[in-house]
Motif scaffolding. Structure first.
Motif, short mmCIF file in Angstrom:
data_model
loop_
_atom_site.label_atom_id
_atom_site.label_comp_id
_atom_site.label_asym_id
_atom_site.label_seq_id
_atom_site.Cartn_x
_atom_site.Cartn_y
_atom_site.Cartn_z
N LEU A 134 0.85 -1.19 0.00
CA LEU A 134 0.00 0.00 0.00
C LEU A 134 0.88 1.24 0.00
CD1 LEU A 134 -2.68 1.61 0.41
CD2 LEU A 134 -2.34 1.28 2.88
N TYR A 135 0.55 2.16 -0.87
CA TYR A 135 1.24 3.45 -0.92
C TYR A 135 0.23 4.54 -0.58
CZ TYR A 135 4.83 0.86 -3.51
OH TYR A 135 5.78 -0.04 -3.89
N TYR A 136 0.43 5.15 0.57
CA TYR A 136 -0.43 6.26 0.98
C TYR A 136 0.34 7.15 1.94
CZ TYR A 136 -4.61 8.93 1.98
OH TYR A 136 -5.51 9.95 2.07
N GLY B 43 -4.92 9.08 8.04
CA GLY B 43 -6.02 8.18 7.74
C GLY B 43 -6.50 8.35 6.31
N GLY B 44 -7.30 9.38 6.09
CA GLY B 44 -7.75 9.73 4.75
C GLY B 44 -8.35 8.58 3.97
N ARG B 45 -8.22 8.65 2.65
CA ARG B 45 -8.75 7.57 1.81
C ARG B 45 -7.99 6.26 2.00
NH1 ARG B 45 -9.88 12.13 -1.52
NH2 ARG B 45 -12.01 12.07 -2.37
N GLY B 46 -6.73 6.37 2.41
CA GLY B 46 -5.97 5.16 2.67
C GLY B 46 -6.55 4.32 3.79
N GLY C 65 9.78 12.83 -0.22
CA GLY C 65 10.06 11.43 0.06
C GLY C 65 9.08 10.50 -0.61
N VAL C 66 7.80 10.88 -0.59
CA VAL C 66 6.77 10.07 -1.23
C VAL C 66 7.02 9.99 -2.73
CG1 VAL C 66 4.32 10.02 -1.83
CG2 VAL C 66 5.02 10.47 0.53
N ASP C 67 7.31 11.12 -3.35
CA ASP C 67 7.56 11.13 -4.79
C ASP C 67 8.76 10.26 -5.16
OD1 ASP C 67 5.44 12.82 -5.15
OD2 ASP C 67 6.64 14.65 -5.33
N ALA C 68 9.79 10.26 -4.30
CA ALA C 68 10.99 9.47 -4.58
C ALA C 68 10.68 7.97 -4.53
CB ALA C 68 12.09 9.82 -3.58
N VAL C 69 9.92 7.56 -3.52
CA VAL C 69 9.58 6.14 -3.40
C VAL C 69 8.70 5.70 -4.57
CG1 VAL C 69 8.35 4.43 -2.00
CG2 VAL C 69 9.82 6.12 -0.89
N ARG C 70 7.71 6.50 -4.92
CA ARG C 70 6.83 6.14 -6.03
C ARG C 70 7.61 6.04 -7.34
NH1 ARG C 70 1.43 9.73 -6.18
NH2 ARG C 70 1.22 8.49 -8.09
N PHE D 268 1.28 -0.17 -14.38
CA PHE D 268 0.07 0.35 -14.99
C PHE D 268 -0.15 1.79 -14.54
CE2 PHE D 268 -4.59 0.93 -15.15
CZ PHE D 268 -4.81 0.61 -16.49
N PRO D 269 -0.47 2.70 -15.45
CA PRO D 269 -0.58 4.11 -15.07
C PRO D 269 -1.56 4.32 -13.92
CG PRO D 269 -0.61 3.88 -17.45
CD PRO D 269 -0.68 2.49 -16.89
N HIS D 270 -1.21 5.22 -13.03
CA HIS D 270 -2.02 5.50 -11.86
C HIS D 270 -1.90 6.98 -11.54
CE1 HIS D 270 2.01 4.08 -10.75
NE2 HIS D 270 2.00 5.12 -9.93
N PHE D 271 -2.82 7.47 -10.77
CA PHE D 271 -2.86 8.90 -10.45
C PHE D 271 -2.55 9.09 -8.97
CE2 PHE D 271 -5.60 12.82 -9.78
CZ PHE D 271 -4.69 13.70 -10.35
N ALA D 272 -3.51 9.52 -8.20
CA ALA D 272 -3.25 9.86 -6.79
C ALA D 272 -3.29 8.61 -5.90
CB ALA D 272 -4.27 10.88 -6.30
N MET D 273 -2.65 8.70 -4.76
CA MET D 273 -2.74 7.65 -3.75
C MET D 273 -4.13 7.71 -3.08
SD MET D 273 1.06 7.79 -2.04
CE MET D 273 0.91 9.46 -1.37
N PRO D 274 -4.58 6.56 -2.54
CA PRO D 274 -3.85 5.32 -2.30
C PRO D 274 -3.64 4.50 -3.58
CG PRO D 274 -6.12 5.06 -1.61
CD PRO D 274 -5.95 6.50 -1.95
N ILE D 275 -2.51 3.82 -3.58
CA ILE D 275 -2.14 2.89 -4.64
C ILE D 275 -1.86 1.54 -3.99
CG2 ILE D 275 -0.45 2.37 -6.44
CD1 ILE D 275 0.12 5.45 -6.47
#
Length: 256
Positions: free
Chosen positions: A12-14, A19-22, A61-66, A74-81
């Motif tokens: 899980l990437y969030y 909490g949020g959508r993740g 940091g999040v951008d670097a990990v992603r 497969f193309p994806h947009f916003a987290m959660p992924i």
């Protein structure tokens, strides 16, 4: 029927510690009894760390990990992924993830008509969340609620006054219909489905953001939603998840 091999290899990437959508995805994993690698939790704020500075830095940091781990997927947009190693799955969009996990792990109604009704409940929650997010982030969708709290005072008040009850009334009516048709703890099934997860997690975010309003308004006008949430959060796998849920950043927005 759930396939045991599918219970391994999930990531899980969030946003870390939020909490949020993740949270909806984490709750679905808990219901399914699935372990997963919460890939960004190492970026959680340290004790006493300035939250404004942390929020600015954590995006890098999040951008670097992603970029390092999700490039070429497969193309994806916003987290959660979420990703799954064996199947090669990579997907985002919270309701799509919830539905996919429900199909894999028997967390959806068997009857097609009931499944359609469950989807309606889920999408009602999604609509409410979208309006809440806009109200709580009037200046920038990419910045924290705390950084725009002053500007959000007016839009949040308008959301609560004009829109919140419309959505909650619809969901309360859904639960009343389900309860009259099939008395029991859950909406459509002998165990919780993705519709139960959506409703209960939504109400948790409501209380997190507006505890006094929840106490005085929701418990009075939406007793079925409040009771359903309480029952859901006492369901053993959900209770175990929340007992272990640590490091939560209190951003005080409806999403949290």
């Amino acid at each position: 029927m759930a396939v045991p091999a599918l219970k391994e290899g999930w990531r899980l990437y969030y946003w870390p510690a939020i909490g949020g959508r993740g949270l909806y995805v984490r709750v679905m994993f808990a219901l399914a009894g699935v372990s997963y690698d919460d890939r960004l939790q190492s970026l959680c704020p340290k004790s006493g760390e300035d939250m404004t500075a942390w929020w600015k830095n954590v995006r890098k940091g999040v951008d670097a990990v992603r970029a390092a781990e999700l490039g070429g997927q497969f193309p994806h947009f916003a987290m959660p992924i979420v990703t799954h190693t064996a199947s090669g799955l990579c997907m985002n969009q919270t309701p799509a993830i919830m539905i996919h996990l429900a199909e894999l792990f028997d967390l959806r109604p068997v009857d097609p008509s009931d499944n359609a009704r469950a989807l309606q409940i889920l999408m009602q929650c999604v609509d409410l969340l979208a309006e809440a997010e806009q109200a709580y982030h009037p200046t920038s969708r990419n910045a924290s609620y705390a950084s725009q709290k002053e500007a959000a005072a007016k839009t949040v008040a308008e959301f609560v006054d004009q829109r919140l009850d419309k959505h909650l009334s619809a969901l309360e009516a859904d639960l009343a219909w389900c309860g009259a048709r099939r008395p029991g703890e859950w909406t459509f099934f002998e165990k919780p489905t993705f519709a139960d997860a959506a409703c209960a997690t939504l109400m948790r975010g409501y209380e997190t953001s507006m505890a006094e309003h929840y106490e005085s308004h929701a418990k009075r006008h939406y007793p079925k939603l409040c009771a359903h949430r309480a029952t859901f959060e006492q369901h053993p796998p959900v209770r175990a998840f929340y007992d272990s849920w640590t490091g939560l950043v209190d951003d005080n927005s409806f999403m949290g």
